[in-house]
Motif scaffolding. Structure first.
Motif, PDB file in Angstrom:
ATOM      1  N   SER A  52       0.844  -1.187   0.000  1.00 41.99           N
ATOM      2  CA  SER A  52       0.000   0.000   0.000  1.00 41.99           C
ATOM      3  C   SER A  52       0.881   1.237   0.000  1.00 41.99           C
ATOM      4  N   ALA A  53       0.426   2.300  -0.605  1.00 43.03           N
ATOM      5  CA  ALA A  53       1.182   3.553  -0.588  1.00 43.03           C
ATOM      6  C   ALA A  53       1.415   4.023   0.844  1.00 43.03           C
ATOM      7  N   SER A  54       0.515   3.686   1.738  1.00 41.30           N
ATOM      8  CA  SER A  54       0.676   4.081   3.141  1.00 41.30           C
ATOM      9  C   SER A  54       1.841   3.353   3.820  1.00 41.30           C
ATOM     10  N   GLU A  55       2.382   2.321   3.187  1.00 38.87           N
ATOM     11  CA  GLU A  55       3.539   1.592   3.717  1.00 38.87           C
ATOM     12  C   GLU A  55       4.869   2.203   3.262  1.00 38.87           C
ATOM     13  N   SER A  56       4.822   3.298   2.488  1.00 36.04           N
ATOM     14  CA  SER A  56       6.044   3.953   2.013  1.00 36.04           C
ATOM     15  C   SER A  56       6.975   4.269   3.172  1.00 36.04           C
ATOM     16  N   LYS A  57       8.266   4.122   2.924  1.00 34.95           N
ATOM     17  CA  LYS A  57       9.254   4.333   3.979  1.00 34.95           C
ATOM     18  C   LYS A  57      10.475   5.040   3.400  1.00 34.95           C
ATOM     19  N   HIS A  58      11.035   5.976   4.157  1.00 29.36           N
ATOM     20  CA  HIS A  58      12.287   6.629   3.793  1.00 29.36           C
ATOM     21  C   HIS A  58      13.445   5.856   4.430  1.00 29.36           C
ATOM     22  N   ILE A  59      14.380   5.451   3.602  1.00 27.95           N
ATOM     23  CA  ILE A  59      15.600   4.778   4.055  1.00 27.95           C
ATOM     24  C   ILE A  59      16.764   5.634   3.592  1.00 27.95           C
ATOM     25  N   ASP A  60      17.696   5.881   4.474  1.00 21.16           N
ATOM     26  CA  ASP A  60      18.837   6.750   4.167  1.00 21.16           C
ATOM     27  C   ASP A  60      18.364   8.085   3.568  1.00 21.16           C
ATOM     28  N   GLY A  61      17.253   8.600   4.094  1.00 20.57           N
ATOM     29  CA  GLY A  61      16.752   9.911   3.706  1.00 20.57           C
ATOM     30  C   GLY A  61      15.913   9.986   2.450  1.00 20.57           C
ATOM     31  N   ALA A  62      15.590   8.843   1.837  1.00 19.20           N
ATOM     32  CA  ALA A  62      14.812   8.883   0.600  1.00 19.20           C
ATOM     33  C   ALA A  62      13.889   7.667   0.469  1.00 19.20           C
TER      34      ALA A  62
END
Length: 133
Positions: free
Chosen positions: A44-54
């Motif tokens: 889901s788009a709600s699961e989006s996560k930033h890793i190393d700032g992006a």
């Protein structure tokens, strides 16, 4: 020969089990990310996560193949191939494992895991699409 490691998970035979939100609850949000090949729900788009700032990253593997990936906390529509590997990891402190669509088995990206149990998915952008309502 089935290369997918399996663990008990009703409704998702042939893929590793992952704790995730129920499909019915996700369907109500209208932000489903699906496999471009078979339209199986992946995350889901709600699961989006930033890793190393992006959220989005571009990397090349040792063979020089370039991948554009986006990061998600969970991807319940994936199955996993092979063991975790620390070799050539794109994220320091994480091992990776190949992630495939649990329905059609196309390669979708990788599941990255840290020693303390934290994980996220790096999924290949051109192998995903948004579910059409």
């Amino acid at each position: 020969m089935n290369l997918l490691r399996t663990e008990p998970n009703p409704g998702k035979a042939g893929v590793d089990a992952m704790t995730a939100p129920q499909d019915e609850a996700l369907a109500a949000t209208g932000d489903s990310i699906v496999c471009r090949q078979c339209r199986h729900e992946i995350t889901s788009a709600s699961e989006s996560k930033h890793i190393d700032g992006a959220h989005a990253h571009t990397f090349a593997n040792p063979e020089g193949i370039v991948f554009e990936i986006v990061c998600y906390r969970d991807a319940w529509g994936c199955g996993y191939v092979g063991p975790n590997s620390p070799k050539f990891t794109w994220f320091a402190g994480y091992t990776w494992r190949i992630a495939v669509c649990a329905n059609c088995h196309v390669h979708l990206g990788w599941r990255f895991s840290a020693a303390e149990g934290h994980f996220f998915h790096g999924l290949i952008t051109n192998r995903l699409t948004v579910k059409e309502v």
